[in-house]
Design a protein around this motif. Structure first.
Motif, PDB file in Angstrom:
ATOM      1  N   THR A 190     -11.085  -5.564   3.252  1.00  0.00           N
ATOM      2  CA  THR A 190     -11.256  -7.004   3.131  1.00  0.00           C
ATOM      3  C   THR A 190     -10.481  -7.594   1.967  1.00  0.00           C
ATOM      4  OG1 THR A 190     -13.229  -6.694   1.773  1.00  0.00           O
ATOM      5  CG2 THR A 190     -13.562  -6.910   4.154  1.00  0.00           C
ATOM      6  N   ALA A 191      -9.636  -6.776   1.325  1.00  0.00           N
ATOM      7  CA  ALA A 191      -8.880  -7.250   0.163  1.00  0.00           C
ATOM      8  C   ALA A 191      -7.853  -8.296   0.587  1.00  0.00           C
ATOM      9  CB  ALA A 191      -8.176  -6.086  -0.519  1.00  0.00           C
ATOM     10  N   PRO A 192      -7.604  -9.309  -0.258  1.00  0.00           N
ATOM     11  CA  PRO A 192      -6.655 -10.349   0.101  1.00  0.00           C
ATOM     12  C   PRO A 192      -5.203  -9.848   0.145  1.00  0.00           C
ATOM     13  CG  PRO A 192      -7.422 -10.672  -2.132  1.00  0.00           C
ATOM     14  CD  PRO A 192      -8.236  -9.562  -1.544  1.00  0.00           C
ATOM     15  N   TRP A 193      -4.907  -8.737  -0.506  1.00  0.00           N
ATOM     16  CA  TRP A 193      -3.534  -8.263  -0.553  1.00  0.00           C
ATOM     17  C   TRP A 193      -3.175  -7.313   0.581  1.00  0.00           C
ATOM     18  CZ3 TRP A 193      -4.487  -3.224  -0.763  1.00  0.00           C
ATOM     19  CH2 TRP A 193      -5.561  -2.772  -1.509  1.00  0.00           C
ATOM     20  N   LYS A 194      -4.077  -7.117   1.533  1.00  0.00           N
ATOM     21  CA  LYS A 194      -3.805  -6.146   2.594  1.00  0.00           C
ATOM     22  C   LYS A 194      -2.714  -6.610   3.564  1.00  0.00           C
ATOM     23  CE  LYS A 194      -7.284  -7.540   5.890  1.00  0.00           C
ATOM     24  NZ  LYS A 194      -8.352  -7.117   6.743  1.00  0.00           N
ATOM     25  N   THR A 195      -2.288  -7.863   3.431  1.00  0.00           N
ATOM     26  CA  THR A 195      -1.322  -8.380   4.391  1.00  0.00           C
ATOM     27  C   THR A 195       0.113  -7.971   4.076  1.00  0.00           C
ATOM     28  OG1 THR A 195      -1.222 -10.433   3.137  1.00  0.00           O
ATOM     29  CG2 THR A 195      -2.742 -10.359   4.998  1.00  0.00           C
ATOM     30  N   THR A 196       0.514  -7.985   2.807  1.00  0.00           N
ATOM     31  CA  THR A 196       1.897  -7.635   2.479  1.00  0.00           C
ATOM     32  C   THR A 196       1.941  -6.663   1.310  1.00  0.00           C
ATOM     33  OG1 THR A 196       2.219  -9.398   0.857  1.00  0.00           O
ATOM     34  CG2 THR A 196       2.669  -9.951   3.161  1.00  0.00           C
ATOM     35  N   PRO A 197       2.961  -5.824   1.253  1.00  0.00           N
ATOM     36  CA  PRO A 197       3.118  -4.920   0.110  1.00  0.00           C
ATOM     37  C   PRO A 197       3.279  -5.680  -1.214  1.00  0.00           C
ATOM     38  CG  PRO A 197       4.484  -4.192   1.926  1.00  0.00           C
ATOM     39  CD  PRO A 197       3.932  -5.532   2.309  1.00  0.00           C
ATOM     40  N   TYR A 198       3.892  -6.856  -1.157  1.00  0.00           N
ATOM     41  CA  TYR A 198       4.076  -7.640  -2.376  1.00  0.00           C
ATOM     42  C   TYR A 198       2.727  -8.086  -2.950  1.00  0.00           C
ATOM     43  CZ  TYR A 198       5.508 -11.312  -5.570  1.00  0.00           C
ATOM     44  OH  TYR A 198       5.686 -12.080  -6.688  1.00  0.00           O
ATOM     45  N   ASP A 199       1.812  -8.536  -2.095  1.00  0.00           N
ATOM     46  CA  ASP A 199       0.481  -8.924  -2.562  1.00  0.00           C
ATOM     47  C   ASP A 199      -0.263  -7.738  -3.161  1.00  0.00           C
ATOM     48  OD1 ASP A 199       0.892 -11.531  -1.740  1.00  0.00           O
ATOM     49  OD2 ASP A 199      -0.049 -11.217   0.218  1.00  0.00           O
ATOM     50  N   ARG A 200      -0.095  -6.582  -2.534  1.00  0.00           N
ATOM     51  CA  ARG A 200      -0.738  -5.381  -3.067  1.00  0.00           C
ATOM     52  C   ARG A 200      -0.162  -5.031  -4.434  1.00  0.00           C
ATOM     53  NH1 ARG A 200      -2.253   0.111   0.046  1.00  0.00           N
ATOM     54  NH2 ARG A 200      -3.038   1.195  -1.776  1.00  0.00           N
ATOM     55  N   GLU A 201       1.134  -5.163  -4.588  1.00  0.00           N
ATOM     56  CA  GLU A 201       1.783  -4.879  -5.873  1.00  0.00           C
ATOM     57  C   GLU A 201       1.277  -5.832  -6.954  1.00  0.00           C
ATOM     58  OE1 GLU A 201       4.093  -2.835  -8.538  1.00  0.00           O
ATOM     59  OE2 GLU A 201       3.679  -2.308  -6.458  1.00  0.00           O
ATOM     60  N   LEU A 202       1.124  -7.105  -6.608  1.00  0.00           N
ATOM     61  CA  LEU A 202       0.600  -8.076  -7.570  1.00  0.00           C
ATOM     62  C   LEU A 202      -0.820  -7.726  -7.996  1.00  0.00           C
ATOM     63  CD1 LEU A 202       1.842 -11.509  -6.169  1.00  0.00           C
ATOM     64  CD2 LEU A 202       2.611 -10.322  -8.218  1.00  0.00           C
ATOM     65  N   ALA A 203      -1.651  -7.333  -7.050  1.00  0.00           N
ATOM     66  CA  ALA A 203      -3.026  -6.966  -7.368  1.00  0.00           C
ATOM     67  C   ALA A 203      -3.069  -5.708  -8.236  1.00  0.00           C
ATOM     68  CB  ALA A 203      -3.821  -6.750  -6.079  1.00  0.00           C
ATOM     69  N   THR A 204      -2.210  -4.741  -7.938  1.00  0.00           N
ATOM     70  CA  THR A 204      -2.142  -3.520  -8.736  1.00  0.00           C
ATOM     71  C   THR A 204      -1.710  -3.826 -10.155  1.00  0.00           C
ATOM     72  OG1 THR A 204      -1.631  -2.260  -6.757  1.00  0.00           O
ATOM     73  CG2 THR A 204      -1.111  -1.228  -8.860  1.00  0.00           C
ATOM     74  N   TRP A 205      -0.691  -4.668 -10.298  1.00  0.00           N
ATOM     75  CA  TRP A 205      -0.195  -5.046 -11.624  1.00  0.00           C
ATOM     76  C   TRP A 205      -1.299  -5.759 -12.422  1.00  0.00           C
ATOM     77  CZ3 TRP A 205       3.895  -3.692 -14.391  1.00  0.00           C
ATOM     78  CH2 TRP A 205       4.170  -4.417 -15.545  1.00  0.00           C
ATOM     79  N   ALA A 206      -2.038  -6.623 -11.777  1.00  0.00           N
ATOM     80  CA  ALA A 206      -3.117  -7.347 -12.453  1.00  0.00           C
ATOM     81  C   ALA A 206      -4.209  -6.387 -12.932  1.00  0.00           C
ATOM     82  CB  ALA A 206      -3.716  -8.401 -11.521  1.00  0.00           C
ATOM     83  N   ARG A 207      -4.571  -5.402 -12.086  1.00  0.00           N
ATOM     84  CA  ARG A 207      -5.576  -4.420 -12.510  1.00  0.00           C
ATOM     85  C   ARG A 207      -5.078  -3.592 -13.682  1.00  0.00           C
ATOM     86  NH1 ARG A 207      -5.969  -3.533  -7.083  1.00  0.00           N
ATOM     87  NH2 ARG A 207      -4.945  -1.520  -7.249  1.00  0.00           N
ATOM     88  N   MET A 208      -3.812  -3.189 -13.645  1.00  0.00           N
ATOM     89  CA  MET A 208      -3.262  -2.380 -14.727  1.00  0.00           C
ATOM     90  C   MET A 208      -3.225  -3.161 -16.040  1.00  0.00           C
ATOM     91  SD  MET A 208       0.460  -0.623 -15.228  1.00  0.00           S
ATOM     92  CE  MET A 208       1.197  -2.198 -15.569  1.00  0.00           C
ATOM     93  N   THR A 209      -2.755  -4.411 -16.002  1.00  0.00           N
ATOM     94  CA  THR A 209      -2.667  -5.185 -17.235  1.00  0.00           C
ATOM     95  C   THR A 209      -4.045  -5.491 -17.798  1.00  0.00           C
ATOM     96  OG1 THR A 209      -2.468  -7.238 -15.971  1.00  0.00           O
ATOM     97  CG2 THR A 209      -0.429  -6.217 -16.714  1.00  0.00           C
ATOM     98  N   SER A 210      -5.043  -5.725 -16.939  1.00  0.00           N
ATOM     99  CA  SER A 210      -6.387  -5.977 -17.463  1.00  0.00           C
ATOM    100  C   SER A 210      -6.976  -4.710 -18.084  1.00  0.00           C
ATOM    101  CB  SER A 210      -7.298  -6.523 -16.372  1.00  0.00           C
ATOM    102  OG  SER A 210      -7.541  -5.541 -15.394  1.00  0.00           O
TER     103      SER A 210
END
Length: 114
Positions: free
Chosen positions: A65-85
């Protein structure tokens, strides 16, 4: 003596009590742990090399149900946000620990009582 990567723990009457998989995980890779069993002694040896690495990524909670499941770019953005936090939370703790360490090692020893 035998070598295995999956072991069972048995009772005195032969009933299997547990059968843990002998492995450990580093990021998305799983590595086996070889067990050499002789009498009542087990010697465990991790097989930490590319020949034994198995790629097994871990699913994230709510991945379907994650919002980034649609494109690899959205997934990359979510991953980057988790890493920086994660880094932003851990960095001040690491800096404070380093400061305390250097204060401690540079402090003079108290005089011994004679």
């Amino acid at each position: 003596m035998s070598t295995t990567t999956c072991s069972t723990i048995e009772s005195n009457n032969g009933t299997t009590l547990a059968g843990p998989e002998l492995s450990f995980r580093v990021d998305d890779f799983v590595f086996p742990i070889a067990a050499q069993i002789h009498d009542r002694t087990a010697t465990l040896t991790p097989l930490f090399d590319l020949a034994h690495a198995v790629y097994r990524p871990v699913d994230l909670p709510y991945q379907n149900t994650a919002p980034w499941k649609t494109t690899p770019y959205d997934r990359e953005l979510a991953t980057w946000a988790r890493m920086t936090s994660t880094i932003s939370v851990g960095a001040p703790i690491a800096i404070a620990s380093a400061v305390q360490y250097f204060i401690t090692i540079n402090a003079p020893f108290p005089a011994s009582a004679k």
